[in-house]
Design an enzyme around this catalytic site. Structure first.
Site, PDB file in Angstrom:
ATOM      1  N   ASP A  59      16.734 -11.955 -10.985  1.00 36.13           N
ATOM      2  CA  ASP A  59      15.550 -11.254 -10.497  1.00 36.13           C
ATOM      3  C   ASP A  59      15.797 -10.853  -9.043  1.00 36.13           C
ATOM      4  O   ASP A  59      16.731 -11.331  -8.412  1.00 36.13           O
ATOM      5  CB  ASP A  59      14.306 -12.165 -10.605  1.00 36.13           C
ATOM      6  CG  ASP A  59      13.020 -11.360 -10.692  1.00 36.13           C
ATOM      7  OD1 ASP A  59      13.057 -10.126 -10.492  1.00 36.13           O
ATOM      8  OD2 ASP A  59      11.955 -11.955 -10.964  1.00 36.13           O
ATOM      9  N   CYS A  64       0.844  -1.203   0.000  1.00 33.86           N
ATOM     10  CA  CYS A  64       0.000   0.000   0.000  1.00 33.86           C
ATOM     11  C   CYS A  64       0.876   1.248   0.000  1.00 33.86           C
ATOM     12  O   CYS A  64       1.982   1.251   0.515  1.00 33.86           O
ATOM     13  CB  CYS A  64      -0.935   0.122   1.188  1.00 33.86           C
ATOM     14  SG  CYS A  64      -2.269  -1.081   1.194  1.00 33.86           S
ATOM     15  N   ASN A  76      -0.900   1.860   5.718  1.00 30.17           N
ATOM     16  CA  ASN A  76      -0.029   0.874   5.079  1.00 30.17           C
ATOM     17  C   ASN A  76       0.497  -0.055   6.167  1.00 30.17           C
ATOM     18  O   ASN A  76       1.053   0.406   7.151  1.00 30.17           O
ATOM     19  CB  ASN A  76       1.141   1.597   4.398  1.00 30.17           C
ATOM     20  CG  ASN A  76       2.228   0.652   3.875  1.00 30.17           C
ATOM     21  OD1 ASN A  76       3.378   1.038   3.770  1.00 30.17           O
ATOM     22  ND2 ASN A  76       1.882  -0.564   3.543  1.00 30.17           N
ATOM     23  N   GLY A  77       0.294  -1.337   5.977  1.00 26.21           N
ATOM     24  CA  GLY A  77       0.789  -2.293   6.955  1.00 26.21           C
ATOM     25  C   GLY A  77      -0.245  -3.347   7.270  1.00 26.21           C
ATOM     26  O   GLY A  77      -1.251  -3.489   6.563  1.00 26.21           O
ATOM     27  N   TYR A 100      12.358  -5.229  -3.159  1.00 25.58           N
ATOM     28  CA  TYR A 100      11.366  -5.278  -4.235  1.00 25.58           C
ATOM     29  C   TYR A 100      10.373  -4.117  -4.279  1.00 25.58           C
ATOM     30  O   TYR A 100      10.139  -3.527  -5.323  1.00 25.58           O
ATOM     31  CB  TYR A 100      10.598  -6.600  -4.142  1.00 25.58           C
ATOM     32  CG  TYR A 100       9.295  -6.644  -4.917  1.00 25.58           C
ATOM     33  CD1 TYR A 100       9.290  -6.648  -6.318  1.00 25.58           C
ATOM     34  CD2 TYR A 100       8.070  -6.672  -4.264  1.00 25.58           C
ATOM     35  CE1 TYR A 100       8.094  -6.688  -7.023  1.00 25.58           C
ATOM     36  CE2 TYR A 100       6.875  -6.719  -4.967  1.00 25.58           C
ATOM     37  CZ  TYR A 100       6.887  -6.727  -6.347  1.00 25.58           C
ATOM     38  OH  TYR A 100       5.719  -6.757  -7.045  1.00 25.58           O
ATOM     39  N   GLY A 108       0.345  -0.538  -4.787  1.00 24.91           N
ATOM     40  CA  GLY A 108      -0.998  -1.090  -4.626  1.00 24.91           C
ATOM     41  C   GLY A 108      -1.859  -0.820  -5.835  1.00 24.91           C
ATOM     42  O   GLY A 108      -1.907   0.317  -6.318  1.00 24.91           O
TER      43      GLY A 108
HETATM   44  O1  LIG Z   1       7.876 -15.805  -7.764  1.00 22.89           O
HETATM   45  P1  LIG Z   1       6.728 -14.927  -8.049  1.00 22.89           P
HETATM   46  O2  LIG Z   1       5.539 -15.249  -7.183  1.00 22.89           O
HETATM   47  O3  LIG Z   1       6.384 -14.860  -9.475  1.00 22.89           O
HETATM   48  O4  LIG Z   1       7.108 -13.476  -7.555  1.00 22.89           O
HETATM   49  C1  LIG Z   1       8.352 -12.888  -7.791  1.00 22.89           C
HETATM   50  C2  LIG Z   1       8.267 -11.871  -8.887  1.00 22.89           C
HETATM   51  O5  LIG Z   1       7.267 -10.869  -8.562  1.00 22.89           O
HETATM   52  C3  LIG Z   1       7.860  -9.579  -8.592  1.00 22.89           C
HETATM   53  O6  LIG Z   1       7.709  -8.965  -9.870  1.00 22.89           O
HETATM   54  P2  LIG Z   1       6.470  -8.053 -10.310  1.00 22.89           P
HETATM   55  O7  LIG Z   1       6.019  -8.443 -11.658  1.00 22.89           O
HETATM   56  O8  LIG Z   1       5.404  -8.066  -9.253  1.00 22.89           O
HETATM   57  O9  LIG Z   1       7.022  -6.556 -10.280  1.00 22.89           O
HETATM   58  P3  LIG Z   1       8.223  -5.844 -11.061  1.00 22.89           P
HETATM   59  O10 LIG Z   1       7.713  -5.511 -12.435  1.00 22.89           O
HETATM   60  O11 LIG Z   1       8.513  -4.616 -10.256  1.00 22.89           O
HETATM   61  O12 LIG Z   1       9.405  -6.741 -11.100  1.00 22.89           O
HETATM   62  C4  LIG Z   1       9.320  -9.826  -8.319  1.00 22.89           C
HETATM   63  O13 LIG Z   1      10.103  -8.773  -8.868  1.00 22.89           O
HETATM   64  C5  LIG Z   1       9.574 -11.129  -9.045  1.00 22.89           C
HETATM   65  O14 LIG Z   1       9.792 -10.902 -10.428  1.00 22.89           O
HETATM   66  N1  LIG Z   2      -0.839  -3.548   1.967  1.00 27.11           N
HETATM   67  C1  LIG Z   2      -1.295  -2.817   2.933  1.00 27.11           C
HETATM   68  O1  LIG Z   2      -0.574  -2.016   3.534  1.00 27.11           O
HETATM   69  C2  LIG Z   2      -2.709  -3.128   3.300  1.00 27.11           C
HETATM   70  C3  LIG Z   2      -3.379  -2.238   4.318  1.00 27.11           C
HETATM   71  C4  LIG Z   2      -4.565  -2.961   4.937  1.00 27.11           C
HETATM   72  N2  LIG Z   2      -4.104  -4.070   5.754  1.00 27.11           N
HETATM   73  C5  LIG Z   2      -5.534  -3.435   3.851  1.00 27.11           C
HETATM   74  O2  LIG Z   2      -5.615  -4.614   3.579  1.00 27.11           O
HETATM   75  O3  LIG Z   2      -6.188  -2.614   3.260  1.00 27.11           O
HETATM   76 MG   LIG Z   3       9.618  -8.805 -11.002  1.00 28.72          MG
END
Ligand SMILES: O=P(O)(O)OC[C@H]1O[C@H](OP(=O)(O)OP(=O)(O)O)[C@H](O)[C@@H]1O
Ligand SMILES: NC(=O)CC[C@H](N)C(=O)O
Ligand SMILES: [Mg+2]
Length: 491
Positions: free
Chosen positions: A374, A2, A106-107, A263, A31
């Site tokens: 990655d 979030c 957020n949290g 990430y 988010g």
């Molecule tokens: O093993 P998985 O469950 O697939 O998750 C890991 C992947 O998810 C995230 O990427 P994402 O596409 O969410 O965002 P990005 O474009 O910022 O890399 C992260 O960077 C990895 O690439």
């Molecule tokens: N990712 C978050 O920070 C989520 C905030 C809150 N727990 C929700 O689910 O809306």
């Molecule tokens: Mg990724």
């Protein structure tokens, strides 16, 4: 995850809505389930516009913004960890009472049994926090009618901290007079204050999850909100704004979530005095060292190309390729019209999204030994699909490297990593993980090296004394971890 933001413009005649939405655009990566803003004019009731989906969907018409009047506002982009994916649970949320609170969180928070509160959205931790805030503030308002609103809010926050546990970085707008930001006693989730000096001598203030949002709106960083601290920005009559920091509860630890650096956060951001980009560069160099040790020099020098996984894998992959002196090949292309995939709810949706989002440049793989880099391997949906693409494009040997350690535990602080059994590393050795994603080998950055990289990237002013690394170890910095872990549900 979030993303949260709050703005108070020094000139009470100006409207802030467009800028709050702009700040949220800089946080959209945090988010994508829902978003919203609440805006108010000093002394008047606030207006809230929110809905499911991206900012570009919820605020598609400019008329939706122009009807939001006022110089104070907060906003939220949601990635659900608790509660439902309904419009009602999109944030900001409000008590619609007196004093009027708009709130964004957020949290992930849990409540001891004794917390006792009532809410219309029982599954939502954020509604629980709001409910405690609102009922406590109402009582304090009756008990101490002569006190200033800021003092009443401080008393309220003291009560809140004793009744909830977990991670929280929050912004609230109280009676269209106060912009309040506060952070849990471990500083697990990020929150930074910025200011912008105007030509008319007045000052605008802004709170945001990440510094990138401040910088894009020409705000200078004042400082991060400390663990257990609140900042209250108060607008007075004749546009006089005051800013006060208050330590609500003692600092437990200053241990931000390391996954933000791995990430979540954007590389342009600095969180708690730590440059995200620098961390990721260091992680890449450390991963190169790990590759030499674990794969052996001979195997490393047979690698023809290092292929980054867009987007979060770029920085570390480049550093690794420089360290090993192996050319970087942009073998995976990202479709710019696709979002982050990891935070989508449901396996099928995620898989479809990875396929849509990434495609291989066949010539970068054909006949080559590749090291794909990655930031993390979570459920393995991304890595499995990428290895499949690489093989189809003719790659010979495929090693898949992660610039963070194997994830074998839930992330309990606002990332729905779902059931542990969904994690590809759960109960598997590295060899088994490699088999599972179809690679010849997998490589992980060990935890001590990851922590070392993040510590080395701390600026002089940074007071961080460690990191929340529970997702890698199962040991969480906060005592309520057990309860929290149990309260996370699969999407
Ligand atoms: O093993 P998985 O469950 O697939 O998750 C890991 C992947 O998810 C995230 O990427 P994402 O596409 O969410 O965002 P990005 O474009 O910022 O890399 C992260 O960077 C990895 O690439
Ligand atoms: N990712 C978050 O920070 C989520 C905030 C809150 N727990 C929700 O689910 O809306
Ligand atoms: Mg990724």
């Amino acid at each position: 995850m979030c993303g949260i933001a709050g703005l108070l413009l020094g000139n009470s005649l100006e409207d802030v809505a467009v800028e709050v939405i702009e700040a949220l655009y800089q946080l959209q990566h945090r988010g994508q389930d829902a978003c919203g803003v609440a805006i108010a004019n000093l002394g008047q009731a606030g207006e809230c516009t929110k809905g499911k989906g991206l900012l570009s969907e919820v605020f598609a018409q400019s008329s939706q913004t122009s009807s939001l009047k006022g110089n104070i506002g907060i906003g939220h982009v949601r990635y659900r960890t608790a509660g439902l994916l309904t419009e009602n649970e999109a944030q900001p949320i409000s008590n619609r009472g007196r004093p009027e609170i708009f709130f964004a969180h957020n949290g992930h928070v849990s409540f001891p049994r004794t917390a006792g509160y009532q809410t219309t959205s029982p599954g939502s931790d954020s509604h629980g926090v709001l409910s405690i805030l609102a009922s406590t503030l109402e009582k304090i308002d009756l008990l101490f009618p002569q006190e200033s609103l800021a003092k009443k809010v401080l008393r309220t926050l003291r009560g809140l901290y004793s009744r909830c546990d977990g991670s929280f970085a929050c912004v609230a707008m109280v009676d269209a007079k106060l912009l309040v930001g506060f952070r849990d006693p471990y500083a697990i989730k990020p929150l930074v204050l910025g200011q912008r000096q105007r030509c008319d001598g007045l000052i605008d203030y802004m709170l945001a999850s990440e510094s990138v949002a401040l910088e894009k709106l020409d705000f200078e960083i004042v400082r991060d909100v400390a663990p257990g601290e609140a900042v209250i920005i108060e607008q007075g009559v004749r546009s006089q704004t005051t800013v006060q920091f208050h330590q609500i509860v003692p600092v437990r630890t200053y241990t931000p979530d390391i996954f933000e650096l791995v990430y979540f956060a954007r590389p342009e951001s600095t969180l708690d005095g730590i440059s995200v980009q620098e961390c990721r560069q260091r992680m890449g160099h450390a991963l190169a060292q790990t590759a030499l040790e674990e794969l052996g020099a001979d195997t490393c020098f047979q690698i023809d190309a290092v292929v980054p996984v867009p987007d979060s894998g770029y920085v570390s992959a480049l550093a690794l390729s420089q360290s090993l002196n192996i050319p970087l090949a942009l073998g995976l292309v990202r479709n710019q019209y696709c979002q982050r995939t990891f935070i989508l709810p449901g396996h099928e949706k995620r898989l479809k999204a990875v396929r849509r989002k990434l495609s291989p440049v066949a010539s970068e793989f054909a006949g080559r030994n590749v090291l794909i880099v990655d930031d993390s391997i979570v459920r393995g949906s991304t890595s499995r699909e990428i290895v499949r693409m690489a093989r189809k494009a003719g790659a010979r040997k495929v090693v898949f490297a992660s610039s963070s350690p194997a994830i074998r535990f839930n992330h309990i602080h606002g990332i729905d990593l779902a059931d542990r059994r969904e994690l590809v590393a759960y109960g598997r050795s590295n060899k088994e993980i490699a088999e599972c994603i179809g690679a010849d080998a997998v490589l992980y950055l060990p935890l001590d090296r990851l922590v070392g990289c993040c510590r080395a990237a701390q600026g002089e002013q940074s007071e961080v004394d460690g990191f929340e690394v529970g997702v890698f170890t199962g040991n969480y910095v906060n005592s309520g971890a057990e309860t929290l872990q149990n309260s996370i549900t699969a999407p």
